[in-house]
Design a protein around this motif. Structure first.
Motif, PDB file in Angstrom:
ATOM      1  N   UNK A  23       0.828  -1.221   0.000  1.00  0.00           N
ATOM      2  CA  UNK A  23       0.000   0.000   0.000  1.00  0.00           C
ATOM      3  C   UNK A  23       0.853   1.258   0.000  1.00  0.00           C
ATOM      4  N   UNK A  24       1.921   1.285   0.786  1.00  0.00           N
ATOM      5  CA  UNK A  24       2.755   2.492   0.846  1.00  0.00           C
ATOM      6  C   UNK A  24       3.553   2.677  -0.441  1.00  0.00           C
ATOM      7  N   UNK A  25       4.085   1.584  -0.990  1.00  0.00           N
ATOM      8  CA  UNK A  25       4.816   1.699  -2.254  1.00  0.00           C
ATOM      9  C   UNK A  25       3.874   2.083  -3.389  1.00  0.00           C
ATOM     10  N   UNK A  26       2.661   1.543  -3.378  1.00  0.00           N
ATOM     11  CA  UNK A  26       1.669   1.906  -4.396  1.00  0.00           C
ATOM     12  C   UNK A  26       1.353   3.402  -4.315  1.00  0.00           C
ATOM     13  N   UNK A  27       1.229   3.905  -3.103  1.00  0.00           N
ATOM     14  CA  UNK A  27       0.947   5.336  -2.912  1.00  0.00           C
ATOM     15  C   UNK A  27       2.076   6.199  -3.452  1.00  0.00           C
ATOM     16  N   UNK A  28       3.317   5.739  -3.317  1.00  0.00           N
ATOM     17  CA  UNK A  28       4.465   6.494  -3.834  1.00  0.00           C
ATOM     18  C   UNK A  28       4.520   6.442  -5.357  1.00  0.00           C
ATOM     19  N   UNK A  29       4.210   5.291  -5.934  1.00  0.00           N
ATOM     20  CA  UNK A  29       4.255   5.150  -7.389  1.00  0.00           C
ATOM     21  C   UNK A  29       3.094   5.856  -8.079  1.00  0.00           C
ATOM     22  N   UNK A  30       1.961   5.981  -7.378  1.00  0.00           N
ATOM     23  CA  UNK A  30       0.771   6.592  -7.977  1.00  0.00           C
ATOM     24  C   UNK A  30       0.244   7.707  -7.066  1.00  0.00           C
ATOM     25  N   UNK A  31       0.955   8.822  -6.998  1.00  0.00           N
ATOM     26  CA  UNK A  31       0.551   9.911  -6.085  1.00  0.00           C
ATOM     27  C   UNK A  31      -0.770  10.572  -6.451  1.00  0.00           C
ATOM     28  N   UNK A  32      -1.257  10.314  -7.675  1.00  0.00           N
ATOM     29  CA  UNK A  32      -2.531  10.890  -8.098  1.00  0.00           C
ATOM     30  C   UNK A  32      -3.725  10.053  -7.640  1.00  0.00           C
ATOM     31  N   UNK A  33      -3.451   8.874  -7.054  1.00  0.00           N
ATOM     32  CA  UNK A  33      -4.535   8.003  -6.598  1.00  0.00           C
ATOM     33  C   UNK A  33      -4.697   8.094  -5.086  1.00  0.00           C
ATOM     34  N   UNK A 338       9.009  -2.793  -5.429  1.00  0.00           N
ATOM     35  CA  UNK A 338       8.620  -1.917  -6.548  1.00  0.00           C
ATOM     36  C   UNK A 338       8.160  -2.730  -7.740  1.00  0.00           C
ATOM     37  N   UNK A 339       8.875  -3.817  -8.030  1.00  0.00           N
ATOM     38  CA  UNK A 339       8.517  -4.649  -9.191  1.00  0.00           C
ATOM     39  C   UNK A 339       7.152  -5.299  -9.002  1.00  0.00           C
ATOM     40  N   UNK A 340       6.875  -5.753  -7.774  1.00  0.00           N
ATOM     41  CA  UNK A 340       5.565  -6.357  -7.503  1.00  0.00           C
ATOM     42  C   UNK A 340       4.457  -5.328  -7.679  1.00  0.00           C
ATOM     43  N   UNK A 341       4.662  -4.140  -7.121  1.00  0.00           N
ATOM     44  CA  UNK A 341       3.655  -3.086  -7.222  1.00  0.00           C
ATOM     45  C   UNK A 341       3.449  -2.664  -8.677  1.00  0.00           C
TER      46      UNK A 341
END
Length: 344
Positions: A23-33, A338-341
């Motif tokens: 969840x935290x890595x996803x938030x970093x990769x997609x700051x618009x979500x 990162x690769x998983x996300x």
């Protein structure tokens, strides 16, 4: 709207840690979500970590007092509107960045609570009560979490992704969590217990039996899903963790079990692609080594993985008094997450 539920019918395999990392890595990769973490585990560990870890447990205690947990929402439904939306769903979430500055501001949390265990029987009582008129009680009750999610989306916006942490048991609140998602992520270790748990999961959710499952058992959960025209999440990914290898013999044993798990899940997918499994092109089995090596710092401090630097000393100590350091190969672990996300 995409909802990932992280579940396997086995404890101690890193569900909570994986929920936090993804969840935290996803938030970093997609700051618009908007990223919403739903804590459906009575231990509420992912809530405590997001709010600052065990060093800042007062933050979680404050949330408990404010009655903003998922259990408080369920109590509200039981007491007031069991079979229709309460209308106050937007009250039951918090922004963890207000308590833990390391957490991205686009992460929201529906906090967990130990009360979930107490409420488990009540959920079943209301679900199995005799339906009157057009209301389908079982369906209405097991949609409580979907109702809560809808209310929060109406408040923070449609561009929202959910990550749902769970309890290993197949409790009624776990069923509710599973029914609120459309994608299932299965965490496991390279051990025989994980392989058996995967076989249990296939039966519990999809009525797919293996040699270890009695063929004459009726699966009432799947029966109700079909009767009420509800949807189960499709299996999206299996993430295999492994603790540090101690010797060549142990490594060989882990590899043998790991290969067996990979073969089992790939065989399941070949037979049920597009029905039980998401029809995806990426490799369904992902590997995340040394999952537990960063766990102490995350659990105690609520530390963000991306902020960690290899070899850096921490203010944590082992029982023998040795100062703990961040693993020197932390970049490899960070890249693996990162690769998983990237595939989510």
């Amino acid at each position: 709207m995409t909802s990932y539920v992280i579940w396997n019918n086995k404890g101690g395999i890193g569900k909570t840690m994986l929920s936090f990392l993804l969840s935290t890595e996803y938030a970093l990769q997609y700051p618009d979500k908007n990223i919403v973490v739903v804590d459906m585990c009575p231990q509420a560990n992912v809530s405590q970590v997001l709010l600052g870890g065990s060093d800042n447990v007062k933050n979680y205690q404050e949330i408990i007092k404010s009655k903003k947990t998922v259990a408080d929402y369920i109590i509200n439904r039981i007491e007031k509107t069991p079979y229709q939306k309460a209308g106050n769903e937007a009250l039951y979430y918090v922004n963890p960045s207000e308590y833990n500055s390391q957490i991205p501001s686009n992460i929201f949390l529906i906090p967990g609570s130990s009360k979930l265990e107490i409420l488990n029987q009540s959920i079943d009582t209301y679900a199995t009560a005799l339906s009157v008129g057009e209301v389908q009680n079982w369906k209405a009750v097991y949609n409580w979490l979907n109702d809560l999610k809808d209310g929060i989306i109406n408040t923070i916006g449609e561009n929202t992704v959910f990550f749902i942490d769970t309890n290993p048991s197949f409790a009624n609140y776990t069923k509710m969590a599973i029914l609120s998602a459309n994608r299932l992520i299965i965490p496991c270790f390279a051990d025989v217990g994980s392989l058996l748990a995967i076989q249990n999961l296939m039966y519990f959710l999809y009525d797919i039996k293996s040699d270890s499952i009695a063929v004459n058992m009726r699966n009432d959960f799947v029966k109700n899903i079909k009767e009420y025209n509800m949807s189960l999440p499709l299996i999206y990914m299996l993430i295999v963790g492994r603790s540090t290898m101690y010797n060549e013999k142990a490594a060989a044993a882990f590899k043998f079990v790991e290969e067996n798990i990979e073969k089992t899940i790939n065989d399941y997918k070949k037979q049920n692609n597009g029905t039980v499994f998401v029809n995806s092109n990426f490799k369904i089995v992902q590997k995340l080594r040394d999952l537990n090596s960063v766990a102490p710092l995350i659990n105690v401090k609520g530390e963000l993985l991306s902020n960690m630097k290899g070899g850096q000393p921490t203010d944590l100590y082992t029982d023998s008094g040795t100062q703990m350091r961040i693993p020197t190969n932390i970049k490899d672990f960070q890249q693996a997450v990162k690769d998983i996300v990237h595939n989510l």
